[in-house]
Design a protein around this motif. Structure first.
Motif, PDB file in Angstrom:
ATOM      1  N   VAL A  41       0.873  -1.173   0.000  1.00 40.59           N
ATOM      2  CA  VAL A  41       0.000   0.000   0.000  1.00 40.59           C
ATOM      3  C   VAL A  41       0.914   1.227   0.000  1.00 40.59           C
ATOM      4  N   LEU A  42       0.799   2.048  -1.034  1.00 40.97           N
ATOM      5  CA  LEU A  42       1.589   3.262  -1.137  1.00 40.97           C
ATOM      6  C   LEU A  42       0.911   4.369  -0.330  1.00 40.97           C
ATOM      7  N   VAL A  43       1.652   4.985   0.562  1.00 39.21           N
ATOM      8  CA  VAL A  43       1.156   6.125   1.331  1.00 39.21           C
ATOM      9  C   VAL A  43       1.689   7.365   0.615  1.00 39.21           C
ATOM     10  N   ASP A  44       0.776   8.141   0.042  1.00 35.69           N
ATOM     11  CA  ASP A  44       1.173   9.212  -0.860  1.00 35.69           C
ATOM     12  C   ASP A  44       0.536  10.539  -0.457  1.00 35.69           C
ATOM     13  N   ASN A  45       1.325  11.405   0.148  1.00 33.16           N
ATOM     14  CA  ASN A  45       0.842  12.731   0.560  1.00 33.16           C
ATOM     15  C   ASN A  45       0.410  13.597  -0.620  1.00 33.16           C
ATOM     16  N   ARG A  46       0.829  13.245  -1.823  1.00 34.63           N
ATOM     17  CA  ARG A  46       0.491  14.063  -2.987  1.00 34.63           C
ATOM     18  C   ARG A  46      -0.818  13.628  -3.638  1.00 34.63           C
ATOM     19  N   SER A  47      -1.318  12.455  -3.283  1.00 31.12           N
ATOM     20  CA  SER A  47      -2.535  11.949  -3.913  1.00 31.12           C
ATOM     21  C   SER A  47      -3.777  12.550  -3.254  1.00 31.12           C
ATOM     22  N   SER A  48      -4.674  13.048  -4.080  1.00 35.07           N
ATOM     23  CA  SER A  48      -5.917  13.622  -3.560  1.00 35.07           C
ATOM     24  C   SER A  48      -7.018  12.572  -3.457  1.00 35.07           C
ATOM     25  N   ALA A  49      -6.679  11.319  -3.734  1.00 35.55           N
ATOM     26  CA  ALA A  49      -7.673  10.244  -3.674  1.00 35.55           C
ATOM     27  C   ALA A  49      -7.059   9.004  -3.057  1.00 35.55           C
ATOM     28  N   ASN A  50      -7.937   8.163  -2.497  1.00 39.06           N
ATOM     29  CA  ASN A  50      -7.553   6.833  -2.054  1.00 39.06           C
ATOM     30  C   ASN A  50      -7.931   5.886  -3.189  1.00 39.06           C
ATOM     31  N   ILE A  51      -7.008   5.031  -3.587  1.00 41.34           N
ATOM     32  CA  ILE A  51      -7.238   4.165  -4.734  1.00 41.34           C
ATOM     33  C   ILE A  51      -7.015   2.716  -4.329  1.00 41.34           C
ATOM     34  N   LEU A  52      -7.927   1.864  -4.753  1.00 38.42           N
ATOM     35  CA  LEU A  52      -7.798   0.422  -4.591  1.00 38.42           C
ATOM     36  C   LEU A  52      -7.769  -0.152  -6.000  1.00 38.42           C
ATOM     37  N   TYR A  53      -6.724  -0.877  -6.315  1.00 37.94           N
ATOM     38  CA  TYR A  53      -6.625  -1.433  -7.661  1.00 37.94           C
ATOM     39  C   TYR A  53      -7.513  -2.661  -7.783  1.00 37.94           C
ATOM     40  N   TYR A  54      -8.076  -2.814  -8.961  1.00 36.38           N
ATOM     41  CA  TYR A  54      -9.112  -3.820  -9.191  1.00 36.38           C
ATOM     42  C   TYR A  54      -8.619  -5.230  -8.872  1.00 36.38           C
ATOM     43  N   CYS A 112      -6.379  -0.852 -13.641  1.00 31.29           N
ATOM     44  CA  CYS A 112      -5.149  -0.658 -14.409  1.00 31.29           C
ATOM     45  C   CYS A 112      -4.022  -1.310 -13.623  1.00 31.29           C
ATOM     46  N   SER A 113      -2.936  -1.595 -14.299  1.00 35.03           N
ATOM     47  CA  SER A 113      -1.831  -2.266 -13.614  1.00 35.03           C
ATOM     48  C   SER A 113      -0.956  -1.236 -12.914  1.00 35.03           C
ATOM     49  N   PHE A 114      -0.528  -1.586 -11.728  1.00 31.51           N
ATOM     50  CA  PHE A 114       0.301  -0.707 -10.930  1.00 31.51           C
ATOM     51  C   PHE A 114       1.094  -1.582  -9.979  1.00 31.51           C
ATOM     52  N   ALA A 115       2.202  -1.096  -9.482  1.00 34.00           N
ATOM     53  CA  ALA A 115       3.057  -1.881  -8.589  1.00 34.00           C
ATOM     54  C   ALA A 115       2.455  -2.072  -7.202  1.00 34.00           C
ATOM     55  N   TYR A 116       1.401  -1.305  -6.883  1.00 34.40           N
ATOM     56  CA  TYR A 116       0.821  -1.346  -5.543  1.00 34.40           C
ATOM     57  C   TYR A 116      -0.589  -1.912  -5.590  1.00 34.40           C
ATOM     58  N   ASN A 117      -1.082  -2.342  -4.439  1.00 34.38           N
ATOM     59  CA  ASN A 117      -2.468  -2.812  -4.335  1.00 34.38           C
ATOM     60  C   ASN A 117      -3.425  -1.670  -4.034  1.00 34.38           C
ATOM     61  N   ALA A 118      -2.913  -0.641  -3.386  1.00 38.86           N
ATOM     62  CA  ALA A 118      -3.746   0.496  -3.014  1.00 38.86           C
ATOM     63  C   ALA A 118      -2.866   1.715  -2.805  1.00 38.86           C
ATOM     64  N   ILE A 119      -3.502   2.875  -2.833  1.00 37.02           N
ATOM     65  CA  ILE A 119      -2.837   4.131  -2.486  1.00 37.02           C
ATOM     66  C   ILE A 119      -3.683   4.810  -1.426  1.00 37.02           C
ATOM     67  N   LEU A 120      -3.035   5.202  -0.334  1.00 37.49           N
ATOM     68  CA  LEU A 120      -3.694   6.029   0.685  1.00 37.49           C
ATOM     69  C   LEU A 120      -3.240   7.452   0.452  1.00 37.49           C
ATOM     70  N   GLY A 121      -4.191   8.340   0.235  1.00 39.22           N
ATOM     71  CA  GLY A 121      -3.873   9.726  -0.052  1.00 39.22           C
ATOM     72  C   GLY A 121      -4.212  10.656   1.093  1.00 39.22           C
ATOM     73  N   ARG A 122      -4.163  11.939   0.779  1.00 36.47           N
ATOM     74  CA  ARG A 122      -4.388  12.981   1.787  1.00 36.47           C
ATOM     75  C   ARG A 122      -5.728  12.884   2.504  1.00 36.47           C
ATOM     76  N   PRO A 123      -6.834  12.516   1.828  1.00 34.54           N
ATOM     77  CA  PRO A 123      -8.099  12.461   2.573  1.00 34.54           C
ATOM     78  C   PRO A 123      -8.017  11.561   3.811  1.00 34.54           C
ATOM     79  N   THR A 124      -7.389  10.406   3.654  1.00 37.74           N
ATOM     80  CA  THR A 124      -7.278   9.482   4.785  1.00 37.74           C
ATOM     81  C   THR A 124      -6.238   9.954   5.778  1.00 37.74           C
ATOM     82  N   LEU A 125      -5.085  10.365   5.298  1.00 36.92           N
ATOM     83  CA  LEU A 125      -4.026  10.818   6.205  1.00 36.92           C
ATOM     84  C   LEU A 125      -4.498  11.990   7.055  1.00 36.92           C
TER      85      LEU A 125
END
Length: 159
Positions: A41-54, A112-125
């Motif tokens: 799970v990528l923790v990304d302060n720059r992401s404005s969304a939380n993403i879960l890959y399909y 879409c394919s990505f190296a991570y399973n999910a991204i946690l962005g600013r809304p959650t942080l």
């Protein structure tokens, strides 16, 4: 246990002793999403969304009917637009008992394919009042019982 209202959150050099330095590794951790321990799970302060890959969504065996339609495209690398399959709200638990929190997190599900399973962005942080440190490879956040933490996986980050 007593409630600690405004704990001071900081880092010390002791927190960095097990890391390989010098590094510019991403903050990649394992967290509990729904009923699953989710790795990469990528923790990304720059992401404005939380993403879960399909692919992770499918592995969690969540029914596709749980997806709430959304028409907000995601803007990816190279300004490419990705249209999410929908949004899903799942409980996310971080930290170790008793310094842990569980909150509902809304993820956009992207196919879409990505190296991570999910991204946690600013809304959650921000909702966790979390402090992240890429140098210390750690997330810290206040809980009812002191400061909770999630340590990043430096090996997973390098893969």
């Amino acid at each position: 246990m007593a409630r600690i209202d405004n704990p001071v959150i900081g880092f010390t050099e002791e927190d960095a002793r097990c890391l390989h330095h010098l590094h510019d590794d991403a903050l990649v951790a394992s967290i509990r999403i729904g009923d699953y321990n989710t790795h990469r799970v990528l923790v990304d302060n720059r992401s404005s969304a939380n993403i879960l890959y399909y692919s992770a969504f499918q592995q969690m065996r969540i029914e596709k009917e749980w997806l709430i339609p959304t028409n907000a495209p995601l803007l990816g690398f190279g300004r490419t637009r990705v249209h999410p399959l929908g949004a899903v709200t799942l409980p996310v638990t971080v930290g170790d008992y008793p310094q842990q929190i569980t909150k509902d997190v809304t993820f956009l599900v992207a196919d879409c394919s990505f190296a991570y399973n999910a991204i946690l962005g600013r809304p959650t942080l921000n909702s966790w009042k979390a402090i992240t440190s890429t140098y210390y490879m750690m997330i810290r956040f206040p809980t009812k019982y002191g400061v909770g933490e999630v340590k990043a996986d430096q090996v997973a980050a390098r893969k």
